[in-house]
Design an enzyme around this catalytic site. Sequence first.
Site, PDB file in Angstrom:
ATOM      1  N   PHE A 126      12.726 -47.164  35.351  1.00 17.22           N
ATOM      2  CA  PHE A 126      12.045 -46.926  34.067  1.00 17.22           C
ATOM      3  C   PHE A 126      12.938 -47.266  32.883  1.00 17.22           C
ATOM      4  CE2 PHE A 126      10.342 -43.680  37.007  1.00 17.22           C
ATOM      5  CZ  PHE A 126       8.972 -43.872  36.874  1.00 17.22           C
ATOM      6  N   SER A 157       4.414 -54.051  32.210  1.00 20.91           N
ATOM      7  CA  SER A 157       3.465 -53.637  31.171  1.00 20.91           C
ATOM      8  C   SER A 157       2.340 -54.653  31.059  1.00 20.91           C
ATOM      9  CB  SER A 157       4.217 -53.570  29.841  1.00 20.91           C
ATOM     10  OG  SER A 157       3.324 -53.498  28.761  1.00 20.91           O
ATOM     11  N   THR A 164       1.515 -55.785  28.491  1.00 24.25           N
ATOM     12  CA  THR A 164       1.949 -56.703  27.436  1.00 24.25           C
ATOM     13  C   THR A 164       2.206 -58.102  28.005  1.00 24.25           C
ATOM     14  OG1 THR A 164       3.418 -56.890  25.517  1.00 24.25           O
ATOM     15  CG2 THR A 164       4.454 -56.208  27.548  1.00 24.25           C
ATOM     16  N   TYR A 169      10.232 -57.785  23.338  1.00 21.94           N
ATOM     17  CA  TYR A 169      10.015 -56.738  24.346  1.00 21.94           C
ATOM     18  C   TYR A 169       9.179 -57.288  25.504  1.00 21.94           C
ATOM     19  CZ  TYR A 169       7.691 -52.789  26.628  1.00 21.94           C
ATOM     20  OH  TYR A 169       7.181 -51.932  27.565  1.00 21.94           O
ATOM     21  N   LYS A 201       9.981 -58.123  29.803  1.00 18.93           N
ATOM     22  CA  LYS A 201       9.194 -57.723  30.990  1.00 18.93           C
ATOM     23  C   LYS A 201       8.866 -58.961  31.836  1.00 18.93           C
ATOM     24  CE  LYS A 201       9.003 -53.327  30.169  1.00 18.93           C
ATOM     25  NZ  LYS A 201       9.837 -52.415  30.958  1.00 18.93           N
ATOM     26  N   PHE A 231      -1.068 -49.994  31.659  1.00 15.14           N
ATOM     27  CA  PHE A 231      -1.864 -50.226  30.454  1.00 15.14           C
ATOM     28  C   PHE A 231      -1.377 -49.236  29.377  1.00 15.14           C
ATOM     29  CE2 PHE A 231      -4.597 -53.870  31.036  1.00 15.14           C
ATOM     30  CZ  PHE A 231      -4.085 -54.267  32.252  1.00 15.14           C
TER      31      PHE A 231
HETATM   32  P1  NAD Z   1      11.068 -43.646  27.426  1.00 20.44           P
HETATM   33  O1  NAD Z   1      11.836 -44.259  26.322  1.00 20.44           O
HETATM   34  O2  NAD Z   1      10.467 -42.302  27.213  1.00 20.44           O
HETATM   35  O3  NAD Z   1      11.974 -43.577  28.748  1.00 20.44           O
HETATM   36  C1  NAD Z   1      12.981 -44.523  29.018  1.00 20.44           C
HETATM   37  C2  NAD Z   1      14.237 -43.756  29.404  1.00 20.44           C
HETATM   38  O4  NAD Z   1      15.265 -44.703  29.707  1.00 20.44           O
HETATM   39  C3  NAD Z   1      14.770 -42.860  28.297  1.00 20.44           C
HETATM   40  O5  NAD Z   1      14.998 -41.565  28.816  1.00 20.44           O
HETATM   41  C4  NAD Z   1      16.089 -43.514  27.874  1.00 20.44           C
HETATM   42  O6  NAD Z   1      17.049 -42.567  27.450  1.00 20.44           O
HETATM   43  C5  NAD Z   1      16.491 -44.227  29.148  1.00 20.44           C
HETATM   44  N1  NAD Z   1      17.341 -45.408  28.974  1.00 20.44           N
HETATM   45  C6  NAD Z   1      17.156 -46.465  28.152  1.00 20.44           C
HETATM   46  N2  NAD Z   1      18.158 -47.351  28.293  1.00 20.44           N
HETATM   47  C7  NAD Z   1      19.000 -46.857  29.259  1.00 20.44           C
HETATM   48  C8  NAD Z   1      20.200 -47.318  29.831  1.00 20.44           C
HETATM   49  N3  NAD Z   1      20.775 -48.466  29.469  1.00 20.44           N
HETATM   50  N4  NAD Z   1      20.791 -46.550  30.785  1.00 20.44           N
HETATM   51  C9  NAD Z   1      20.252 -45.372  31.165  1.00 20.44           C
HETATM   52  N5  NAD Z   1      19.092 -44.885  30.643  1.00 20.44           N
HETATM   53  C10 NAD Z   1      18.484 -45.620  29.692  1.00 20.44           C
HETATM   54  O7  NAD Z   1       9.946 -44.710  27.859  1.00 20.44           O
HETATM   55  P2  NAD Z   1       8.680 -44.525  28.813  1.00 20.44           P
HETATM   56  O8  NAD Z   1       7.473 -44.517  27.947  1.00 20.44           O
HETATM   57  O9  NAD Z   1       8.907 -43.440  29.771  1.00 20.44           O
HETATM   58  O10 NAD Z   1       8.708 -45.939  29.532  1.00 20.44           O
HETATM   59  C11 NAD Z   1       9.363 -46.130  30.772  1.00 20.44           C
HETATM   60  C12 NAD Z   1       9.276 -47.605  31.149  1.00 20.44           C
HETATM   61  O11 NAD Z   1       7.906 -47.994  31.189  1.00 20.44           O
HETATM   62  C13 NAD Z   1       9.954 -48.555  30.163  1.00 20.44           C
HETATM   63  O12 NAD Z   1      10.583 -49.566  30.894  1.00 20.44           O
HETATM   64  C14 NAD Z   1       8.803 -49.117  29.355  1.00 20.44           C
HETATM   65  O13 NAD Z   1       9.077 -50.415  28.869  1.00 20.44           O
HETATM   66  C15 NAD Z   1       7.697 -49.151  30.400  1.00 20.44           C
HETATM   67  N6  NAD Z   1       6.347 -49.098  29.791  1.00 20.44           N
HETATM   68  C16 NAD Z   1       6.045 -48.056  28.956  1.00 20.44           C
HETATM   69  C17 NAD Z   1       4.785 -48.020  28.345  1.00 20.44           C
HETATM   70  C18 NAD Z   1       4.419 -46.908  27.402  1.00 20.44           C
HETATM   71  O14 NAD Z   1       3.478 -47.067  26.641  1.00 20.44           O
HETATM   72  N7  NAD Z   1       5.096 -45.775  27.396  1.00 20.44           N
HETATM   73  C19 NAD Z   1       3.847 -49.035  28.621  1.00 20.44           C
HETATM   74  C20 NAD Z   1       4.188 -50.067  29.495  1.00 20.44           C
HETATM   75  C21 NAD Z   1       5.458 -50.083  30.076  1.00 20.44           C
HETATM   76  C1  UD1 Z   2       1.472 -51.345  21.964  1.00 19.35           C
HETATM   77  C2  UD1 Z   2       2.370 -52.552  21.991  1.00 19.35           C
HETATM   78  C3  UD1 Z   2       2.449 -53.066  23.430  1.00 19.35           C
HETATM   79  C4  UD1 Z   2       2.957 -51.946  24.347  1.00 19.35           C
HETATM   80  C5  UD1 Z   2       2.009 -50.750  24.215  1.00 19.35           C
HETATM   81  C6  UD1 Z   2       2.436 -49.561  25.039  1.00 19.35           C
HETATM   82  C7  UD1 Z   2       2.196 -53.624  19.790  1.00 19.35           C
HETATM   83  C8  UD1 Z   2       1.693 -54.816  19.027  1.00 19.35           C
HETATM   84  N1  UD1 Z   2       1.851 -53.582  21.087  1.00 19.35           N
HETATM   85  O1  UD1 Z   2       0.230 -51.734  22.447  1.00 19.35           O
HETATM   86  O2  UD1 Z   2       3.314 -54.162  23.537  1.00 19.35           O
HETATM   87  O3  UD1 Z   2       2.962 -52.396  25.695  1.00 19.35           O
HETATM   88  O4  UD1 Z   2       1.966 -50.344  22.828  1.00 19.35           O
HETATM   89  O5  UD1 Z   2       3.625 -49.014  24.566  1.00 19.35           O
HETATM   90  O6  UD1 Z   2       2.896 -52.776  19.239  1.00 19.35           O
HETATM   91  N2  UD1 Z   2      -3.631 -48.178  16.223  1.00 19.35           N
HETATM   92  C9  UD1 Z   2      -4.113 -47.758  14.993  1.00 19.35           C
HETATM   93  N3  UD1 Z   2      -3.302 -46.973  14.221  1.00 19.35           N
HETATM   94  C10 UD1 Z   2      -2.045 -46.580  14.608  1.00 19.35           C
HETATM   95  C11 UD1 Z   2      -1.576 -47.010  15.880  1.00 19.35           C
HETATM   96  C12 UD1 Z   2      -2.384 -47.817  16.658  1.00 19.35           C
HETATM   97  O7  UD1 Z   2      -5.228 -48.103  14.607  1.00 19.35           O
HETATM   98  O8  UD1 Z   2      -1.359 -45.872  13.862  1.00 19.35           O
HETATM   99  C13 UD1 Z   2      -4.507 -48.996  17.076  1.00 19.35           C
HETATM  100  C14 UD1 Z   2      -3.941 -50.358  17.433  1.00 19.35           C
HETATM  101  O9  UD1 Z   2      -4.286 -51.307  16.465  1.00 19.35           O
HETATM  102  C15 UD1 Z   2      -4.614 -50.607  18.795  1.00 19.35           C
HETATM  103  C16 UD1 Z   2      -4.750 -49.204  19.395  1.00 19.35           C
HETATM  104  O10 UD1 Z   2      -4.662 -48.305  18.297  1.00 19.35           O
HETATM  105  O11 UD1 Z   2      -5.906 -51.131  18.616  1.00 19.35           O
HETATM  106  C17 UD1 Z   2      -3.668 -48.860  20.406  1.00 19.35           C
HETATM  107  O12 UD1 Z   2      -2.398 -49.076  19.797  1.00 19.35           O
HETATM  108  P1  UD1 Z   2      -1.028 -48.694  20.553  1.00 19.35           P
HETATM  109  O13 UD1 Z   2      -1.107 -47.284  21.030  1.00 19.35           O
HETATM  110  O14 UD1 Z   2       0.103 -49.038  19.633  1.00 19.35           O
HETATM  111  O15 UD1 Z   2      -0.999 -49.599  21.849  1.00 19.35           O
HETATM  112  P2  UD1 Z   2      -1.143 -51.197  22.007  1.00 19.35           P
HETATM  113  O16 UD1 Z   2      -1.477 -51.846  20.720  1.00 19.35           O
HETATM  114  O17 UD1 Z   2      -2.056 -51.454  23.140  1.00 19.35           O
END
Ligand code: NAD
Ligand code: UD1
Length: 336
Positions: free
Chosen positions: A80, A124, A126, A148, A152, A177
């Site tokens: 993660f 992701s 993304t 970012y 990925k 998602f």
């Molecule tokens: P988060 O930031 O809450 O968790 C990531 C953790 O990694 C944190 O605790 C941070 O301290 C740790 N970390 C970062 N760099 C590090 C390093 N070099 N060494 C050790 N620890 C480190 O994020 P999350 O929302 O839990 O996301 C986890 C993973 O899922 C990430 O890779 C993120 O890109 C991916 N992801 C998240 C989302 C989302 O919307 N949350 C969506 C798609 C993918």
């Molecule tokens: C965003 C990231 C995407 C990442 C994902 C999960 C961008 C451009 N994309 O996606 O790369 O994988 O988060 O972490 O940042 N919205 C509002 N007002 C707000 C915030 C969001 O209207 O204050 C809308 C956005 O326009 C979108 C929806 O809510 O339509 C969801 O937004 P968000 O939660 O940021 O997720 P993603 O845009 O899907």
Amino acid sequence: MNILLTGGAGYIGSHTCVALIEAGFTPVILDNFSNSQPAVLQRLAQITGQVIACETGNVLDTPWVEDVLRRHGIAAVLHFAGDKAVGESVAQPLKYYRNNIGGAVSLLEAMQAAGCRTLVFSSSATVYGDPASVPITEDFPRRHTNPYGHTKLVIEDMLAAMQTTEPSWRLGVLRYFNPVGAHPSGLIGEDPSGIPNNLMPFVAQVAIGKRPFLNVYGNDYPTPDGTGVRDYIHVQDLAEGHVAALQALLDQGKSFTVNLGTGRGNSVLEVVKAFEQASGRPIPCQMAPRRAGDVAQCYADPALAKTLLGWQAQHTLADMCLDTWRWQSSNPDGYK
Ligand code: NAD
Ligand code: UD1
């Protein structure tokens, strides 16, 4: 069986720790707390009744990661750890290339050296960029729109190259998602630092009175109500998806790439309405211009995950809002 969770103190990792314990695994957290709080460890102990081992350090430190893998007799890794803010990745691309790609290279080298070849990677949606249509299947073309997303994509490609050279690797790539929600206890949840970038945490902060209103980024998209449509998935479902992915790798030994989504799309205004219902609080909204890089619609075809992993999301949008609200209202300042 001992499982290492890099970034296990973060939002998705912490919820996955609980699911792993419930499934009979022993999680070990590796985290440098760059985007999380050590307080999560006490909360995890409260939920699970167990003290979870935690190694504090940087995934970029390859010899140390190898030592952690050996000392704990780690059977598989869930990776993660990484940085995840799209805007920050545009402002500081090298930070993202170093931490995300460098972190993955370092981890894979440490795993190679320690003889551990089973990995689940947090990718992701993304990687689909602006999809030509919805729902999105795993064979859709991949493209990136920011550093970012590029990290990925590169890591996915790196894993595929490793698999070609060393077929003994068991690799599960999970394309999440939009993860939202929190553990139903209200003890752990998403704790963004500063102004939240994502919709659900922002809405939750409006409901609690920390922010006056929500900016709705665009109401002229080609969607039923003009606002952006996304596939919001409960973090509890996502955590179960990791357990299912790990189990499939261990049982079947075959690598895979799957979407983890619900297959349903909800608009910004639908999320706002559902959150108002869950919290009993008004969410004032203001229409604002589209956010750069946003797409109109993005939701998964989750069929492959069901076929390969026997997993499908169970929670509704109402559940996601209720659990987010419980977390937000009982922890107005997050873990602080
Ligand atoms: P988060 O930031 O809450 O968790 C990531 C953790 O990694 C944190 O605790 C941070 O301290 C740790 N970390 C970062 N760099 C590090 C390093 N070099 N060494 C050790 N620890 C480190 O994020 P999350 O929302 O839990 O996301 C986890 C993973 O899922 C990430 O890779 C993120 O890109 C991916 N992801 C998240 C989302 C989302 O919307 N949350 C969506 C798609 C993918
Ligand atoms: C965003 C990231 C995407 C990442 C994902 C999960 C961008 C451009 N994309 O996606 O790369 O994988 O988060 O972490 O940042 N919205 C509002 N007002 C707000 C915030 C969001 O209207 O204050 C809308 C956005 O326009 C979108 C929806 O809510 O339509 C969801 O937004 P968000 O939660 O940021 O997720 P993603 O845009 O899907």
